[in-house]
Design an enzyme around this catalytic site. Structure first.
Site, PDB file in Angstrom:
ATOM      1  N   CYS A  11       0.962  -1.371   0.373  1.00  0.00           N
ATOM      2  CA  CYS A  11      -0.358   0.577   0.718  1.00  0.00           C
ATOM      3  C   CYS A  11       0.939   1.415  -0.238  1.00  0.00           C
ATOM      4  O   CYS A  11       1.194   1.664   0.861  1.00  0.00           O
ATOM      5  CB  CYS A  11      -0.823   0.214   1.122  1.00  0.00           C
ATOM      6  SG  CYS A  11      -1.660   1.590   1.412  1.00  0.00           S
ATOM      7  N   VAL A  51      -6.386   0.031   4.733  1.00  0.00           N
ATOM      8  CA  VAL A  51      -5.261   0.628   5.357  1.00  0.00           C
ATOM      9  C   VAL A  51      -4.681   2.033   5.029  1.00  0.00           C
ATOM     10  O   VAL A  51      -4.898   2.502   3.878  1.00  0.00           O
ATOM     11  CB  VAL A  51      -4.503  -0.315   5.746  1.00  0.00           C
ATOM     12  CG1 VAL A  51      -4.614  -1.905   5.965  1.00  0.00           C
ATOM     13  CG2 VAL A  51      -4.079  -0.881   4.092  1.00  0.00           C
ATOM     14  N   SER A  64      -4.158   9.033   5.580  1.00  0.00           N
ATOM     15  CA  SER A  64      -2.831   8.980   5.700  1.00  0.00           C
ATOM     16  C   SER A  64      -2.641   9.854   5.818  1.00  0.00           C
ATOM     17  O   SER A  64      -1.677  10.637   6.336  1.00  0.00           O
ATOM     18  CB  SER A  64      -1.996   8.247   4.096  1.00  0.00           C
ATOM     19  OG  SER A  64      -1.897   8.819   2.797  1.00  0.00           O
TER      20      SER A  64
END
Length: 232
Positions: A11, A51, A64
């Site tokens: 990722c 995620v 993020s």
């Protein structure tokens, strides 16, 4: 208390956070999960079921950009500029980079050459805009590493892998500043330590499984001749 980063090995958005933590020399734990078969505990705590997650005690931080903002505020050696205008300018280009990262994803899954080239044209046009915004070598703002750099490094790493398979994705003549910036970032220890050592091989395996146009440039004997299920 060490933060705990929840990740999928490939990722790029998780890697942004890992780079910021590495650059600030923050001690942290990282746990890799299988997004195709995520553990129940992850599904319970992840609002978006994706995620990265950063676990700080009992608190769950997701997305993020937000995670990196927290990392920058919580630990010494600020990566955001102190000047308000420059900081807002940096945040704008981080957001712009999200679209570029998704373009790299689409390059990996488009099945037809025409569709691949359309995505590439759009990405190169985006790079035209970034080329004009770069402040100078070696980083986006010049001499000081910032959260913009941590946000673009994973993108450049994947584009480097794609360009090795199908040259022309990175154009040094059209975007000399971007390519110089890329070279500076990919040689940083913080960037190199932010990913698993086998990331290139894993990325190639993922490209093969996705069976997009780009997969034809991989070694067929190595990755298998039978058709693979497309995964994302």
């Amino acid at each position: 208390m060490k933060p705990r980063l929840i990740s999928f090995k490939l990722c790029p958005f998780v890697q942004r956070a890992a780079i910021a933590l590495q650059y600030k020399t923050v001690e942290y734990d990282i746990e890799y999960i299988d997004l195709a078969n995520p553990p129940e505990w992850f599904l319970k705590i992840s609002p978006l079921k994706k995620v990265p997650l950063l676990l700080v005690g009992d608190h769950v931080i997701f997305e993020s950009t937000v995670i990196n903002e927290y990392i920058d505020e919580a630990y010494p050696n600020k990566l955001h500029p102190s000047d308000l205008i420059l900081r807002a300018h940096n945040r704008s280009w981080i957001e712009f980079g999200n679209g570029c990262t998704w373009s790299a994803f689409h390059l990996s899954v488009k099945e037809k050459e025409e569709d691949f080239n359309n995505v590439l044209d759009d990405l190169l046009n985006k790079f035209d805009q970034i080329e004009k915004a770069i402040g100078g070598a070696p980083f986006f703002n010049g001499s000081k590493f910032s959260l913009v750099d941590s946000s673009y490094a994973p993108l450049f790493q994947r584009l480097e892998y794609l360009n090795e398979l199908r040259p022309g994705i990175l154009d040094k003549k059209r975007h000399p500043r971007i390519n110089a910036w890329k070279e500076s970032l990919l040689t940083l220890n913080a960037v190199q330590r932010s990913a698993v050592p086998e990331i290139k091989e894993l990325y190639h395996e993922l490209l093969w499984k996705r069976q997009g146009y780009i997969s034809q440039f991989l070694d067929e004997e190595k990755y298998g001749k039978k058709s693979a299920k497309r995964i994302y």
